[in-house]
Structure formats: structure tokens, C-alpha cells
Design a protein around this motif. Structure first.
Motif, PDB file in Angstrom:
ATOM      1  N   GLU A 122       1.368  26.833 -10.251  1.00 23.11           N
ATOM      2  CA  GLU A 122       0.946  27.471  -8.966  1.00 23.11           C
ATOM      3  C   GLU A 122       0.405  26.295  -8.146  1.00 23.11           C
ATOM      4  O   GLU A 122      -0.401  25.278  -8.786  1.00 23.11           O
ATOM      5  N   ARG A 165      -4.379  36.311 -10.623  1.00 14.91           N
ATOM      6  CA  ARG A 165      -4.351  35.167 -11.075  1.00 14.91           C
ATOM      7  C   ARG A 165      -5.432  35.158 -12.259  1.00 14.91           C
ATOM      8  O   ARG A 165      -5.038  34.493 -13.298  1.00 14.91           O
ATOM      9  N   TYR A 197       3.379  30.823  -6.011  1.00  9.24           N
ATOM     10  CA  TYR A 197       3.637  30.711  -7.544  1.00  9.24           C
ATOM     11  C   TYR A 197       4.793  31.583  -7.986  1.00  9.24           C
ATOM     12  O   TYR A 197       5.028  32.740  -7.711  1.00  9.24           O
TER      13      TYR A 197
END
Lengths: 302, 302, 302, 302
Positions: free
Chosen positions: B142, A178, B133
Motif C-alpha cells: 500500500e 485497512r 493498494y
């Protein structure tokens, strides 16, 4: 991994002294009020810690996002020692007095901690949503712990604008991907020289198992080779993972009553500074000395 | 891994034909209404799939937890082919028409899918909370995807009481440790002979990366050595991960428009059955044939 | 990993057509005499291979270090195709006709292969000593296979002086640390742009297990991030490991009768070119095309 | 890992006091003659060691496989303390006085150590061939160290027939797969309750790196979950690896002048017993006490 400032065989010791919800237990006394926190911080600094990670409590000792209390805490700490002060927007969970259910603070309340006066030195943030589980830390049941992209992104932006350093709490290797995505989106420079990862075992579903924490560490080194990286873990295995990190050359270790109360030998620590001393003793086996506040400042570029 | 029923070089192909929210795109046509779904299922069965994983939509093609629609879907599928039918209580997210914000179904709505009439054959559940996501699957941002312990535990109990098999969707290796904890708490027998793990790359923050999926597969085999295990991934890399799984001897692969629309050569599939045929073609490279419905039933003990 | 030359979704396919000792078996015909080798090389080139890895045999088909035979082989190959030619100083083991014991060629004989006329294009060397074990490749018993530091160092020096590329056969992750040590001693530049690692499963005691090969691959990427890296394995699992490598983005795969005779589906290949075609088919799933000889030359800087 | 005998927070400390070739250096005095060895063993026992690992030297202090000297050593040790005595058939290398080249003892000489009178308590063996490299231990150059399958198999058979325990020195994870193969061939029971693995960093090409030793430990636990497992390392990093092992719950640690002479703080130990005391001090950090000889006997079933 080769940084001039810390090359001299130093390791930064951070102490997470209280957490948002943890209570006194088994002889371990959790600092809750500002003056107690200031005194605890000074003892930890004396024992080798360069940084304190702190949560505020109200007068009843319950979790609080009150900025006034945070200000008081910062003043009490600074009155007694030069230790670096870190807050996190993972304020922690509360119980609804009526229903007994967990209540999580809102994003607004959490973002409020970015603007304290006087200002804290460093900031922390969870790397994404997870199921939080820390029975030894006062969270007896697993609870979904939501950290929205909006919260993360606003925090990243705000902290880097302040010129400070942001700790990403990595409880899952996926959090690193992420962050890589956010970096690729331009939210931050993945090679910035104070990128900071804290690998934690036992915060989510993953127990503090060497294999799993090592996987996250290695992913971190692969995706963010310049990052400052640290390790911690919850519960009785805290020092198992701290030792693993030291054996792998980590830059930072975090210990303290937020995450666990047991010393490496299984005894319960009375004071957070006992945990700091234990960390320093294990670090010594690896030829490492605790970094001073000045050395930590230099490494974090603050 | 050695299981008598599947020892004869068979692999179960599951097709996730629609997902809760995915729309037609780039030439890929998503089956949404019950009759369309029944026809798609029959084509997939003809192409080699032993199981269909299905989500319901309302008349406008929007995500729905309506049990009547699910019943209609099951009847339409069964009218045309003997393919096994799996639902999941990951119903999927919706958008609030007023605000455009995501809305997740309640646990009550999700648990409702455990009691359909006629009954589905198999069940699925996410292994815990994560940040979902899947930009190629119709989720451009997301979003935290909460799967509470209460939801998980009730689902596990209900499915095993029915005598069916439950697929745990593992998007993070940590989910395996949660399941191990539940097993240790007595919620299920970790050695049950139809324990079922689906390792998925690209559902949460982790992109479909071989190293990460391998780590989860290895943890799965270590913690649940008797499990039926499968692999899938979202987006353009679906077949890269599916192929990795086949080369390593997985029991099951999942393909289909819920997760991606691209064939191994990069072309967009027109129909879900194109994905099934492609999976069968890759399986053939490794000497594996699609398991029949009867063979899949025997393996799942249903 | 990103290298301009191979960025266009190409993978180098190498074919190790015969080995030093492998005999015809189960329908697989091993090329042994120079003209047979030349023809086999041409068929493999036609099928997608950019390089042939070759061992010489005497007129009886027995392992040989005879430089004259090597010269003849090179001429026969070049007369028929532009495929790159690699020899290795792992000549292979022989049996003493009197005692039946294994006899290994001397370092002198092995180093002789560095000076062939005409010259081969590329060179290979084992990364250290190990216990060689390849029952499917014609070595039914495990035998210590000694590769002395003197042999390694002389080979490294000679090959780099010629301006060619040297393949290090890594059957154990430890070999990578030896190479790092040699680099640190100044024997070669660890960042040289044609550093070449071949990770092999099943050559020593380690069976071709994904976990173990992945560990070596990851160590390789960590210690020599700029290296050209390839994968192979012996026996029936060759394509399992080749697939793993392709899924992880390798630059090169090696297949062929030196290492195994089974296609991914378990059938025995008749000709080495069947193996090359199978490698190309798996590569296609990963969106990769076989590199041409010119592309391989550019990548190896030769 | 859970074993009743050692459950009481005990760890077996083994001291490898001399090695086959190591000389006095930097103030560390290596015991070489039988009486010196007997005295050193008694001091180590006093400091917490339950076992001594010993090599014989001739009157000039040179490596020897002379069984008479071994007998004398055993008598001298037993005259002074009840410490367990282990020999290894890795006798060690010698130098040819004429050429300066290394000479390795023959298999015959090595197997001779299986039949000493009086008999040693425990046995050790390398897990396969490797390139031995231990510059701090007196081996300045890397040398191929051959341990043939015949030697291994004869040793395994002989030791288990005696009813003793055999330590497999694992310098590479691949050695574990060789042992598994031997177990599958019926040479020993992989679940035998005194199977014993010693994971060593820095004996072959692999330096004492946490990641690599961890990989071997994990493979060991996976393949031989009931094994007694220990850790050691050569050189200055010995205690880093020993500490890692202790933090992870190993059953045994090995320290001593065969492998290194440096204490955790970098000082050179004068006597092997200094190393034992340091190991006990690190163990204490993790709440572990040195196992007594009786406790070690019970664990090894001797």
C-alpha cells in the motif's frame, strides 16, 4: 455494545482541547502553554471529561513535536487532575515561514511521541492517508495528509506492546478495511477488548453528514463488533454528529476546540469545559452519565 | 439515469489495457509499446469496447510520462480503429532503481498529459488522495497516492476548457463531496451533461465489496443525478462489481489488465479483448449491448 | 455467513413456479394442475433448482387451500424428481365471484397447510402484515395483507416442532424486529442453525430498489448473523435484486413465475426453468454453482 | 429543508395529548373529556406547542369517532388558546365488551372525521397498513392495523381540496414509496409546499432505533425534498428519537401522552405540558425555539 464496565449507562467524554495549529478565534481561547493546558484539563475533568487529547505548542504557540514540551504538559495536567492523557502522532501541520507552504512532520518526529517521559495514558493515530480539510479548525485549504503504512504499523505495534489502547481515527470507512487487513496479517487481534475506533465527520473531504458517519459506524460494528467506538466531527456540526452517536449507543464522544468552537445552539464556547458540559447535557437525554476516569481506565484496560 | 442517447439499452465498455506498472503475469500479456497498444485497442474495439484507457511505457516497459510516447500511442491506435482514447493524469508510480522506493511523478509531469499532440479524446483523474493498494495489479504494498487540490483543480479547468469530458475516479464516497465543493466554488457545473463518475472497488483500502461500492454509487446519484456513471474493480472480483453495476443500470463499465486479469469464471484472460467480450456477455444477460464509438461520443458530448 | 455446507461456492436456487393467482401471460405458461406442476418441478430441478415453492389451484386454475390438491401436487412432484418442496401459508387472495372484491383465506385454512400428507419438506410465512402490491404478478391493486401474530406464532411453533425449516418472507426491515421479539419471547432460538430469511423487493409498497433491499439484508445480518438468507423481487427487476444478493454473498435466490416472468434481458420466459437457468448463469459470474438437493438438505438440517 | 418561514431557528412542537385508547398510568393523567382537553391544550400552548393532535373519547373515556364529541373538543380548545388542532383518521382501536377482541373503526367512520363543524386545522393519516405495537401506549398486543388504499386516497383528496395540510405518518420507509406512487398517479403534487411527513419509531414492529428512523428520514428527503418533516417515537425512547431529529434539523417534533409518558431523564410526566417543555429544552440545546402558531400556520400554508 454491551460491555460490563460501561453497561451502567455511562459514556466516555474526551476533550481535544487545542489541536496542532488552531488559534484563538471568535472568543474561544485555545490552551497552548503547558500550565494553561493543565488548568484547562482540570476544568474539563470537573465538567465530566475522562480524557484529554492534547497537542504541544512551542513558546510562540506554534505546533511542536518537542518531547520536552510534551513532558511538561503531562506533568502540568497530572499536577491538577487525574484525567487520562492521550497524544496522537497526527502532530499537525506547520507553515514554512519563508514560503507559507504547509510542512508536515516526518514519520521520525511523529514516532518520537510514542516514548514520552512521563508516559501519556493513551495513543491515537489516523487510519490512513486522506485530504485533510477543516476550515473552521484553522486549516483553510485542503491538504493531503499522508499516514504511511510504516507509520501505522510501527505505532500499532509499539502501543500494544506498552499495554495501552490505541485510537484509530476513522475519517473514511475504508480505513476500517485497512485495519482488518492489518489484523489479518497478525499485527493485532481484531477481537482485542480495547480496540478503539473514533468515527469523525468533516476531517477529510466528507462533511459531517449523518448518512456518511453512520455508514462508517455500521461498517465498524460489522468488522470489529467488540470495539470501543466513539464519534466526533469538525466545525459547527460537531454536536449533530455527537448526538447521532449517542442515539446509536456509542461508548465515547469527543468534543473540544481542536475540532470546533460552537456549542449545539450555535454560540461560541469560551472554554473547552463548556463543550464538555454540553456533551454531558446531550448525553443526559440519552440516559447516559459521563464515565469517571476509573470507569474509562477499566474500559480501556489500562 | 435516463439519457436519450443511451436509452436504447446500451452500455459503454471501456478497457484499461495496461496501467502504468502492471507486468505480464499468469499468461496475461500486457501491451506496452505503441504498436502493441494500437493492435490491442483494435482487438478490443472489435470485441465491443468504445474506449481505451491507456498509460505509456518506455522502451523497457517502465512507466513513463513522456509526451512523445503518448503521441506515438495515439497515432498507433488511430491508425487501426476509431476507438476513443482516454489518458489519466494518474500516471502511476515508479521504483527508484537505487533504493527500490516508490517515486510518484510530479504534478508538473502529470499536468503535461493535458497537452498531447494529437490530442486524446477523454481525460481521467483520481478524485483525491488515498492509500493505493492493488496487489493483483502489480502494487504489492500500500502506498499513499497524493492528488493535490491544485492538480485536481487545474485538470478540471483545462479539460472543460477543451470541451472534453473528465472521468472522476471515485474510490471513496468522500471524493464526491470534494467534487460537490468544487462545483459549489464555481469550478464546474454540477449539472453539466457530461459529468462522469467512475466508481471503483479495490483501488484504495476498501476491497471490492458490494456494500461499499453501492454506498458510493448512491451518494453519486444523490449529489450528481445527471452524471454518466460507471463501475469497475480491481483483482479477481472485477466482474462481481461490474455485474452489480450492470444490474443497477450503470452507463459504463471498465475492465482490462490495468485492474485485473481474471475472467468471470476465474480463468486468466490472455488478451484484453477477452475481458471486453466477457463484459459484453454479462451486459447481454441484462439486455444491454455495447455502445458504439458514435454513441459514446454523443453521450460524452465530444 | 460462512457455513461449511455451502462454503464450496454454492447457492441454493428456489423456484416459485406459480403463486396463488397468477395467470398465463405474454407467453409465460403458469403450471396449475398437479401433473403440470410435477413436470415443471422436474424441469426446474434439471436446470439447477434445489427447491420448488408451490401454491395449489383448483380445477379451474383458481387459488385453493384444498389439502387434497396439495397432497396430489406433492406426489406428482416426488414421482418425477427429488426437488425439495416448500409451501407457504400465504395461500394468496381470491376474488368473490359476486362482488369482485378480494377475499383472503382464513387463518384456519392457512394453518391447515401445516399438516399435509405426504408432508412437504419446507415451510414459508410472511413476516407480518403489509400492503401487498404486485401488478406484474396478477395483483393489479394494492391490498392489505394481514398476517396476524397468532398465525405467525402458531406457524413458527408447528414448523420447528416438525424439525423442518421456516422461511420468513421479509418485505420490510421491520419484520426482522418482530422476529427478534418473538425470539426474545422464547418462541425460537435466534441462533438456530436453520433460521431462514427471504428478503423480497417489490412485494409491499417498497419497489425492488437496491438501497431498500440492502437495508433489510444488513438488518438481517446484524440481528440474525447465522441465518440462511436469500433474495428475490417481483416484476421486471427480479434479476437486478437477485444479482445484488449474489454480489453480497447470499445463500439462496428465488426466481419464478409467482414473482415475475421476465429474464434479465427483458425477454419473457416461457417456462420456469428458463428463470432457473438465468439465475444459474448470473451465479456463475459470482463463482457460484447451484446447490444440489443434498447440499440444500444439509444446509436446512432436514 | 431551507424554508423561509422556519429559517429563523424555529421548530414546530406538536403534542399528541391522549390517543384513542391510552389510560392514566404511573401518574400521567390523560385528558379525555372535551373541557379537560381544552385546558390541556392551553397549558401545552403556553409551554411552546403550536399544535395539538387529539382523539375523542366517550363519556366513559373510551375511544370514539363521534363527530359531536369532536366538535365539542374543538370548541373547548379554541375557547382557551389559538393552538392549531389536528385530528387523524387513525381513530384507534376498541375492545368488543363481549369478546375482548380488538375492533377497528370502519373506513366510513374514519372518513367522517374529515367533515367536522367547526373544522379542525390540520389532518393526519397513517401511510399504509402495518402491525401496530405500542405496549407503553396501552396496546399490549400487536394488532394488524389496516389502512386501505381507498381510505388513504379519499383522505388525501379531501384534505387537499379543503386547502389544508395532511400529515403522513411514516412508520416504515415503504410508506414513502406508496406516497410517491400516489403522487405519480396524479393524486397530489410531490413538490407541494406543505407536504408533511412524520417519521415515527416504535409504532409498528420496528422499535425506536436510530438507524431505522434515519433510513426513513433519508428516504423521505430523497423522495420528497421539499417536505416538512418531523419525528416522534413511542415509549421510553421518545426523546432519544426527538433529539436525533432536532440535531438533524427537522421542522417538527411530536411528543405527548399518546406516544409515551417519560421525560428525557426517565421520570414520568404528570401533564402533557411537561413533555412540551422538555421538547423545548432539548430544542434549545440545538439553538431552536418553538414556532408560534402564526409561524406554524405560515409553514403549513393555512
Amino acid at each position: 455494545m454491551g460491555d460490563a464496565v460501561l453497561a451502567g449507562n455511562k459514556v466516555i467524554i474526551t476533550v481535544a482541547i487545542n489541536g496542532g495549529m488552531q488559534q484563538d478565534r471568535d472568543g474561544a481561547v485555545i490552551p497552548k502553554q503547558p500550565a494553561e493546558i493543565g488548568e484547562a484539563a482540570a476544568r474539563c475533568h470537573e465538567a465530566g471529561a475522562a480524557m484529554i487529547h492534547v497537542h504541544a505548542r512551542d513558546r510562540q504557540g506554534k505546533n511542536s513535536g518537542d518531547r520536552g514540551i510534551y513532558s511538561e504538559i503531562i506533568r502540568e495536567i497530572r499536577a491538577r487532575s487525574p484525567i487520562l492523557i492521550q497524544t496522537t502522532n497526527g502532530i499537525g501541520v506547520r507553515r514554512d515561514p519563508a514560503t507559507g507552504q504547509f510542512i508536515w512532520p516526518t514519520d521520525k518526529e511523529r514516532l518520537g511521541l510514542l516514548d514520552l517521559e512521563p508516559q501519556q495514558d493513551l495513543f491515537g493515530i489516523a487510519g490512513g492517508s486522506a485530504d485533510f480539510y477543516n476550515p473552521e479548525g484553522g486549516y483553510p485549504e485542503e491538504v493531503p495528509y499522508v499516514n504511511s503504512p510504516a507509520l501505522l504499523k510501527q505505532t500499532i505495534k509499539a502501543v500494544y506492546e506498552k499495554g495501552s489502547a490505541l485510537e484509530y481515527e476513522v475519517t473514511e470507512a475504508s480505513a476500517l478495511h485497512r485495519l482488518l487487513r492489518y489484523a489479518n496479517e497478525g499485527l493485532f487481534d481484531r477481537d482485542r477488548d480495547n480496540m478503539w475506533l473514533l468515527h469523525g465527520g468533516g476531517f477529510g473531504a466528507t462533511p459531517p453528514i449523518a448518512r456518511n458517519v453512520l455508514f462508517a459506524i455500521d461498517e465498524g460494528l460489522r468488522l470489529f463488533p467488540k470495539a470501543i467506538w466513539g464519534v466526533t466531527a469538525t466545525g459547527r456540526d460537531m454536536f449533530k454528529i455527537v448526538t447521532l452517536g449517542l442515539s446509536l449507543g456509542c461508548d465515547l464522544v469527543r468534543v473540544g476546540f481542536e475540532d470546533g468552537i460552537h456549542l449545539p445552539d450555535g454560540r461560541v464556547a469560551r472554554d473547552n469545559s463548556d463543550m464538555v458540559r454540553a456533551a454531558a447535557a446531550v448525553a443526559a437525554i440519552y440516559g447516559l452519565k459521563p464515565a469517571t476516569v476509573a470507569e474509562a481506565r477499566a474500559r480501556f484496560r489500562i
